[in-house]
Design a protein around this motif. Structure first.
Motif, PDB file in Angstrom:
ATOM      1  N   ALA A  35       0.835  -1.208   0.000  1.00 52.23           N
ATOM      2  CA  ALA A  35       0.000   0.000   0.000  1.00 52.23           C
ATOM      3  C   ALA A  35       0.870   1.258   0.000  1.00 52.23           C
ATOM      4  O   ALA A  35       0.566   2.243  -0.673  1.00 52.23           O
ATOM      5  N   ARG A  36       1.976   1.204   0.731  1.00 54.52           N
ATOM      6  CA  ARG A  36       2.848   2.365   0.845  1.00 54.52           C
ATOM      7  C   ARG A  36       3.391   2.807  -0.521  1.00 54.52           C
ATOM      8  O   ARG A  36       3.632   3.987  -0.768  1.00 54.52           O
ATOM      9  N   ASP A  37       3.585   1.845  -1.423  1.00 54.17           N
ATOM     10  CA  ASP A  37       4.147   2.166  -2.741  1.00 54.17           C
ATOM     11  C   ASP A  37       3.222   3.052  -3.582  1.00 54.17           C
ATOM     12  O   ASP A  37       3.639   3.593  -4.602  1.00 54.17           O
ATOM     13  N   ILE A  96      -7.781   3.360  -0.390  1.00 53.73           N
ATOM     14  CA  ILE A  96      -7.458   3.370  -1.830  1.00 53.73           C
ATOM     15  C   ILE A  96      -6.091   2.707  -2.063  1.00 53.73           C
ATOM     16  O   ILE A  96      -5.945   1.864  -2.956  1.00 53.73           O
ATOM     17  N   THR A  97      -5.112   3.054  -1.263  1.00 56.08           N
ATOM     18  CA  THR A  97      -3.778   2.464  -1.481  1.00 56.08           C
ATOM     19  C   THR A  97      -3.801   0.961  -1.171  1.00 56.08           C
ATOM     20  O   THR A  97      -3.168   0.170  -1.871  1.00 56.08           O
ATOM     21  N   LYS A  98      -4.582   0.571  -0.169  1.00 54.85           N
ATOM     22  CA  LYS A  98      -4.735  -0.874   0.117  1.00 54.85           C
ATOM     23  C   LYS A  98      -5.367  -1.589  -1.076  1.00 54.85           C
ATOM     24  O   LYS A  98      -4.968  -2.695  -1.447  1.00 54.85           O
ATOM     25  N   THR A  99      -6.356  -0.935  -1.661  1.00 57.31           N
ATOM     26  CA  THR A  99      -7.048  -1.537  -2.812  1.00 57.31           C
ATOM     27  C   THR A  99      -6.071  -1.749  -3.974  1.00 57.31           C
ATOM     28  O   THR A  99      -6.032  -2.824  -4.581  1.00 57.31           O
ATOM     29  N   PHE A 100      -5.306  -0.713  -4.277  1.00 66.64           N
ATOM     30  CA  PHE A 100      -4.366  -0.822  -5.394  1.00 66.64           C
ATOM     31  C   PHE A 100      -3.358  -1.938  -5.127  1.00 66.64           C
ATOM     32  O   PHE A 100      -2.982  -2.682  -6.040  1.00 66.64           O
ATOM     33  N   ALA A 101      -2.926  -2.044  -3.854  1.00 64.31           N
ATOM     34  CA  ALA A 101      -1.970  -3.093  -3.512  1.00 64.31           C
ATOM     35  C   ALA A 101      -2.630  -4.470  -3.642  1.00 64.31           C
ATOM     36  O   ALA A 101      -2.037  -5.414  -4.167  1.00 64.31           O
ATOM     37  N   LEU A 109      -4.963  -5.280  -5.613  1.00 65.42           N
ATOM     38  CA  LEU A 109      -5.108  -5.599  -7.041  1.00 65.42           C
ATOM     39  C   LEU A 109      -3.762  -5.616  -7.755  1.00 65.42           C
ATOM     40  O   LEU A 109      -3.693  -5.936  -8.942  1.00 65.42           O
ATOM     41  N   GLN A 110      -2.685  -5.260  -7.018  1.00 71.19           N
ATOM     42  CA  GLN A 110      -1.332  -5.195  -7.595  1.00 71.19           C
ATOM     43  C   GLN A 110      -1.338  -4.414  -8.914  1.00 71.19           C
ATOM     44  O   GLN A 110      -0.769  -4.842  -9.924  1.00 71.19           O
ATOM     45  N   LEU A 111      -1.997  -3.247  -8.894  1.00 70.64           N
ATOM     46  CA  LEU A 111      -2.044  -2.427 -10.108  1.00 70.64           C
ATOM     47  C   LEU A 111      -0.702  -1.751 -10.320  1.00 70.64           C
ATOM     48  O   LEU A 111      -0.057  -1.315  -9.370  1.00 70.64           O
ATOM     49  N   ASP A 112      -0.309  -1.674 -11.573  1.00 69.30           N
ATOM     50  CA  ASP A 112       0.880  -0.905 -11.924  1.00 69.30           C
ATOM     51  C   ASP A 112       0.533   0.582 -11.745  1.00 69.30           C
ATOM     52  O   ASP A 112      -0.389   1.074 -12.401  1.00 69.30           O
ATOM     53  N   PRO A 113       1.234   1.307 -10.886  1.00 67.52           N
ATOM     54  CA  PRO A 113       0.872   2.716 -10.637  1.00 67.52           C
ATOM     55  C   PRO A 113       0.825   3.555 -11.917  1.00 67.52           C
ATOM     56  O   PRO A 113       0.063   4.517 -12.007  1.00 67.52           O
ATOM     57  N   ALA A 114       1.602   3.176 -12.901  1.00 64.49           N
ATOM     58  CA  ALA A 114       1.619   3.937 -14.155  1.00 64.49           C
ATOM     59  C   ALA A 114       0.382   3.650 -15.004  1.00 64.49           C
ATOM     60  O   ALA A 114       0.120   4.344 -15.975  1.00 64.49           O
ATOM     61  N   GLN A 115      -0.373   2.618 -14.634  1.00 63.48           N
ATOM     62  CA  GLN A 115      -1.575   2.259 -15.400  1.00 63.48           C
ATOM     63  C   GLN A 115      -2.855   2.691 -14.695  1.00 63.48           C
ATOM     64  O   GLN A 115      -3.955   2.280 -15.062  1.00 63.48           O
ATOM     65  N   VAL A 116      -2.693   3.505 -13.640  1.00 65.85           N
ATOM     66  CA  VAL A 116      -3.854   3.973 -12.881  1.00 65.85           C
ATOM     67  C   VAL A 116      -3.941   5.484 -12.992  1.00 65.85           C
ATOM     68  O   VAL A 116      -2.929   6.180 -12.917  1.00 65.85           O
ATOM     69  N   ALA A 117      -5.169   5.988 -13.185  1.00 70.04           N
ATOM     70  CA  ALA A 117      -5.379   7.438 -13.146  1.00 70.04           C
ATOM     71  C   ALA A 117      -6.482   7.738 -12.151  1.00 70.04           C
ATOM     72  O   ALA A 117      -7.564   7.144 -12.222  1.00 70.04           O
ATOM     73  N   LEU A 138      -1.282  10.427  -4.142  1.00 69.84           N
ATOM     74  CA  LEU A 138      -1.057   9.076  -4.666  1.00 69.84           C
ATOM     75  C   LEU A 138       0.087   9.089  -5.670  1.00 69.84           C
ATOM     76  O   LEU A 138       0.334  10.096  -6.346  1.00 69.84           O
ATOM     77  N   ASN A 139       0.717   7.955  -5.792  1.00 72.78           N
ATOM     78  CA  ASN A 139       1.832   7.805  -6.722  1.00 72.78           C
ATOM     79  C   ASN A 139       1.372   7.224  -8.060  1.00 72.78           C
ATOM     80  O   ASN A 139       2.100   6.499  -8.716  1.00 72.78           O
ATOM     81  N   THR A 140       0.129   7.522  -8.437  1.00 71.03           N
ATOM     82  CA  THR A 140      -0.382   7.083  -9.734  1.00 71.03           C
ATOM     83  C   THR A 140      -0.462   8.327 -10.614  1.00 71.03           C
ATOM     84  O   THR A 140      -0.109   9.422 -10.183  1.00 71.03           O
ATOM     85  N   TYR A 141      -0.934   8.175 -11.835  1.00 62.44           N
ATOM     86  CA  TYR A 141      -1.292   9.364 -12.607  1.00 62.44           C
ATOM     87  C   TYR A 141      -2.536   9.969 -11.970  1.00 62.44           C
ATOM     88  O   TYR A 141      -3.360   9.250 -11.376  1.00 62.44           O
ATOM     89  N   GLY A 142      -2.679  11.296 -12.091  1.00 65.03           N
ATOM     90  CA  GLY A 142      -3.830  11.947 -11.482  1.00 65.03           C
ATOM     91  C   GLY A 142      -4.231  13.189 -12.243  1.00 65.03           C
ATOM     92  O   GLY A 142      -3.464  13.716 -13.064  1.00 65.03           O
ATOM     93  N   PHE A 143      -5.452  13.615 -12.015  1.00 66.19           N
ATOM     94  CA  PHE A 143      -5.916  14.860 -12.624  1.00 66.19           C
ATOM     95  C   PHE A 143      -6.819  15.569 -11.620  1.00 66.19           C
ATOM     96  O   PHE A 143      -7.831  15.027 -11.206  1.00 66.19           O
ATOM     97  N   HIS A 144      -6.408  16.749 -11.214  1.00 71.86           N
ATOM     98  CA  HIS A 144      -7.188  17.577 -10.306  1.00 71.86           C
ATOM     99  C   HIS A 144      -7.832  18.673 -11.142  1.00 71.86           C
ATOM    100  O   HIS A 144      -7.189  19.657 -11.469  1.00 71.86           O
ATOM    101  N   GLY A 145      -9.057  18.448 -11.533  1.00 74.98           N
ATOM    102  CA  GLY A 145      -9.705  19.333 -12.517  1.00 74.98           C
ATOM    103  C   GLY A 145     -10.458  20.485 -11.885  1.00 74.98           C
ATOM    104  O   GLY A 145     -10.095  20.963 -10.819  1.00 74.98           O
ATOM    105  N   VAL A 146     -11.522  20.930 -12.573  1.00 73.56           N
ATOM    106  CA  VAL A 146     -12.318  22.025 -12.022  1.00 73.56           C
ATOM    107  C   VAL A 146     -13.488  21.450 -11.228  1.00 73.56           C
ATOM    108  O   VAL A 146     -13.771  20.249 -11.257  1.00 73.56           O
ATOM    109  N   HIS A 147     -14.202  22.327 -10.546  1.00 73.30           N
ATOM    110  CA  HIS A 147     -15.265  21.928  -9.638  1.00 73.30           C
ATOM    111  C   HIS A 147     -16.409  21.256 -10.400  1.00 73.30           C
ATOM    112  O   HIS A 147     -16.989  21.849 -11.306  1.00 73.30           O
TER     113      HIS A 147
END
Lengths: 572, 279
Positions: B12-14, B36-41, B43-51, B66-75
């Motif tokens: 999860a820490r990763d 969320i981080t527990k879930t990704f762990a 599912l062993q998702l590749d962080p580069a394949q998650v947004a 998070l250490n995945t791709y992300g997008f903080h958009g508008v309201h």
């Protein structure tokens, strides 16, 4: 008035088929070798409203309408007074009406001497599946001298899905119409230019050309919300982008469509949406997001009369101010405008290229008079702009998505690239993309986002510059057509004039304009906007000579070549 | 765990970034982040394949943590960002997150249509019944008599929005409620939601200890759903009629096919499309 071309108007209530018949005539003229330009004017009703098809057939390339119409044929006169202002006639114009459609309307009384009635409806009734618009098509073709075989070929092409019986009936109506027009005075159309090989020219609308430019530029995701007069771009793109391995999604509103495009582009797919003024207004907040987060998208605004719902089916150049200045904050972005039906392709393709190369939103300001007009154009070369979106190739230890670079463009990681993970951020941010309210980060990011636009080499595409003279006309977008025609007429009359038709409006490029206006002592500014938005924009960003005149007219009446001509006639 | 990749299993820490959350001490969103981080762990998702995509609000800050791709958009527009991304890039795992104001008020229309469209994404809403980032105004899920806001001193006076009912009526394919007081349970539910094809919606009760301090009691009041998840919308609707807003569990797992256009080309060059206009 031009002697190289003939302009005709074909009116009838909505649903009477004047657009279909007008398009058949356009195709016939095109396949016989002429150049032609067709526009339509319609009320908002889907059926039963007023409608007129305006066709200009010419020896040379035509991008806009002439000063007046030599021939007006009306299947009926219902609601005719609503668009009579859009149909300037001259003393020798020929008017044709249907014998059963009642008398010539009061608003045309001055032309009564050149009016004749033909039994269009009666002829149609007497034929199996006869339609008055098809009889009228024959009359028009005969009156201007378009060969019968070209008309029946074009008609067969148009009716190909309706079966042989419909095609035969249509052809019979055309023949009957031609027969019936035999007594009419012939309006002499200049001889067609030499025939060209198939495929050298295209018959296309501005909206279709915009779609073609988008996919040529690499757009593979399109989000859509229907709006007049932009819908045809989206309708054309729906199957086309699909065939190229992309997709179009119809969104729930414009807020969604622009954000879908941003989301898809964040994923690495060049993306576009198209709308008109009201839709662009809704999208502006998120276009600012694309500026801040540095996500390339293209938003096409096919302008119509405004403000508010305005005149949805008719043209105006009044969204310029919104496109340039509507974003909140200090938000440099691209604004471009196609200069003709043909140029919708080039400008849209260039916009996609620029947006991708500069990682920023590009707003393309087309308008109804370009988008919904259909013209014969030279097939544009299959351009390949050099340079695409700069993505991440070599990920170092610490990737910084918004790294402050010399060019201002920072390599963009695309989801899936290992080690490139970052958060695209609408909050002001550090180079790494972490939210930041620091003055230093804000200044550095603002400057980089501005620098990448101002330092880019746009080459010569920013404007079409023609003629050497001390008098210049500056215009933009669709009014380039009548301006160019006016200046050609001045050249024939022995007066040189310079034209600067701007394709790239933002970022402003004062140095390029200074060069373009070198030696110019007086300038006429032409735009289809009552409030003079373009004039004010030029005043704000460029050094203009002391002597400036304006021709700022609202839509929906197009600016005519003669108006431009007259405005500078006494200025020598 | 055998995840078929050469790397040792990710923990999860990763999936955590080094950015420190802006949340108040005690905010429920901390444990949602951990879920969320527990879930990704798991599912062993590749962080580069998650947004991870969000709008605006306290909970919408999550992508940066998070250490995945992300997008903080508008309201309010996180869902269309996520829909566009997933449709164009079906290979990615797309998680959209946010709060009740972002998702149900300014973004309400997108919520309806994301449920309808059924793109294979997961939408996790941290519901605290208040606008926290603007310092405590009534949100669409606030009780009508909540009178602690200067903006609505008599209380908002209108009935709350009911996210699960709207999700069910609009066609969401997976509908659940979780509580931030149980991050492991939330993570289990999120694993199911991400695995479930189509649009998955999870309402997470996530207390705002600053503006809705009585929500600290939620952890005592929440209780497991009385029955198993159903695939029958009528049954799910009947259960919602007696909902006390505090059950935790999966309400509905539908079988609708996700919306995903085919992205295969049958033309090589765009210029081939010119031919239709050639004369």
């Amino acid at each position: 008035m031009s002697t190289d071309s003939v302009s005709i108007a074909f009116a009838g209530s909505g649903g009477a088929g004047v657009l279909t018949a007008g398009n058949v005539l356009l195709e016939a003229a095109a396949s016989a070798g002429w150049y032609a330009y067709l526009s339509r004017s319609a009320g908002p009703q889907i059926r039963g409203g007023e409608s007129v098809t305006l066709l200009r057939v010419s020896r040379n390339r035509v991008e806009s309408h002439d000063d007046d119409f030599r021939l007006l044929l009306a299947i009926d006169w219902r609601n005719f007074e609503r668009f009579v202002a859009e149909l300037p006639l001259s003393g020798d114009s020929l008017l044709i009406g249907d014998a059963e459609a009642g008398p010539l309307p009061e608003c045309l009384a001055a032309y009564a001497a050149r009016y004749c009635e033909l039994p269009l409806k009666r002829i149609a009734k007497g034929m199996s599946q006869g339609r008055p618009n098809m009889v009228a098509l024959g009359v028009l073709a005969a009156a201007i001298g378009i060969p019968c075989d070209k008309v029946t070929e074009a008609l067969a092409h148009t009716l190909r899905d309706k079966g042989q019986a419909a095609m035969d009936a249509g052809a019979a109506c055309v023949t009957a119409g031609m027969e019936c027009a035999r007594e009419l005075p012939l309006i002499k159309l200049p001889a067609a230019p030499a025939p060209r090989a198939h495929g050298e020219r295209l018959l296309i609308t501005g909206n279709e050309a915009t779609g073609l430019g988008a996919v040529r530029g690499g757009v593979r995701f399109v989000s859509a919300y229907p709006i007049t007069p932009a819908t045809e771009i989206l309708e054309w793109l729906a199957p086309s982008v699909d065939r190229l391995g992309g997709t179009l999604v119809q969104a729930e509103d414009e807020l969604a469509s622009v954000n879908q495009a941003i989301g898809a582009s964040f994923g690495g797919t060049p993306s576009l949406t198209a709308t008109s003024g009201p839709g662009l207004a809704l999208m502006l907040e998120s276009i600012g997001l694309a500026v801040a987060a540095e996500v390339p998208i293209v938003v096409v605004d096919v302008m119509r009369g405004g403000p508010s719902t305005g005149i949805p089916t008719k043209s105006e150049q009044a969204d310029l101010g919104m496109a340039l200045y509507g974003l909140h904050g200090d938000a440099p972005h691209l604004v471009l405008a196609p200069l003709s039906v043909a140029d919708c392709l080039f400008t849209t393709q260039w916009a996609v290229h620029l947006a991708e190369a500069l990682q920023t939103p590009a707003i393309v300001l087309s308008d109804q008079s370009l988008g919904q007009s259909r013209a014969v154009i030279e097939r544009p070369a299959d351009l390949a702009f050099i340079g695409r979106r700069q993505t991440l190739e070599d990920i170092g230890e610490r990737y910084a998505r918004y790294a402050v670079t010399t060019s201002g463009v920072s390599p963009m990681a695309i989801p899936g690239m290992p080690g490139g993970q970052y958060t695209a951020e609408g909050l002001e941010h550090s180079e790494a993309g972490t939210p930041s309210g620091s003055a230093a980060d804000h200044a550095a990011q603002l400057q980089k986002r501005r620098r990448k636009l101002t330092d880019f080499d746009y080459g010569t595409h920013w404007a079409e510059i023609e003629g050497e003279a001390t008098t210049a006309v500056i215009t933009w977008g669709s009014t380039t057509g009548p301006v160019r025609e006016a200046l050609n007429r001045r050249a024939v009359a022995g007066w040189a004039t310079r034209m600067v038709a701007m394709r790239l409006l933002a970022p402003a490029r004062p140095d390029a304009m200074r060069q373009a206006l070198d030696g110019v002592e007086r300038v006429l500014i032409v735009e289809q906007c009552e409030g003079g938005q373009f004039h004010h924009y030029l005043r704000a960003h460029y050094d203009l000579p002391a002597e400036v005149r304006t021709l700022c007219k609202p839509g929906p009446l197009p600016i005519r070549p003669q108006e431009v001509y007259t405005r500078i006639e006494d200025w020598h | 765990m055998d995840n078929g990749i050469a790397n040792p299993a990710l923990s999860a820490r990763d999936y955590k970034s080094s950015v420190k959350p802006v949340w108040c001490p005690g905010c429920g969103d901390f444990s949602v982040l951990s879920a969320i981080t527990k879930t990704f762990a798991e599912l062993q998702l590749d962080p580069a394949q998650v947004a991870v995509i969000s709008g605006i609000g306290c909970s919408s800050r999550i992508p940066a943590y998070l250490n995945t791709y992300g997008f903080h958009g508008v309201h309010g527009r996180a869902l269309p960002l996520g829909v566009g991304l997933k449709v164009a890039r079906p290979d990615l795992t797309v998680l959209v997150t946010g709060g009740d104001g972002d998702g149900f008020s300014i973004g309400g229309n997108h919520f309806l249509h994301a449920c309808r469209r059924n793109v294979d994404i997961t939408y996790l809403v941290m519901d605290n019944q208040v606008y926290g980032m603007t310092k405590g105004q009534a949100s669409p899920t606030t009780a009508p008599d909540w009178a602690l806001s200067k903006l609505t001193p008599e209380g908002p006076g209108i009935n709350p929005f009911y996210p699960l009912v709207i999700a069910l009526a609009s066609g969401a394919n997976f509908i659940a409620r979780a509580s931030s007081s149980d991050p492991n349970g939330t993570a289990r539910m999120l694993v199911d939601a991400i695995r479930h094809p189509g649009f998955s919606f999870i309402q997470v009760l996530s207390p705002c200890v600053t503006f809705q301090p009585e929500q600290r009691e939620w952890k005592k009041l929440v209780h497991p759903a009385p029955v198993e998840a159903t695939s029958d919308p009528a049954k799910a609707a009947r259960r919602l009629m007696t909902d006390d807003n505090l059950f935790v569990g999966v309400l509905y797992q539908g079988t609708r096919k996700p919306f995903q256009p085919c992205l295969e080309a049958d033309l090589e060059h765009a210029a081939e499309l010119d031919e239709a206009f050639a004369i």
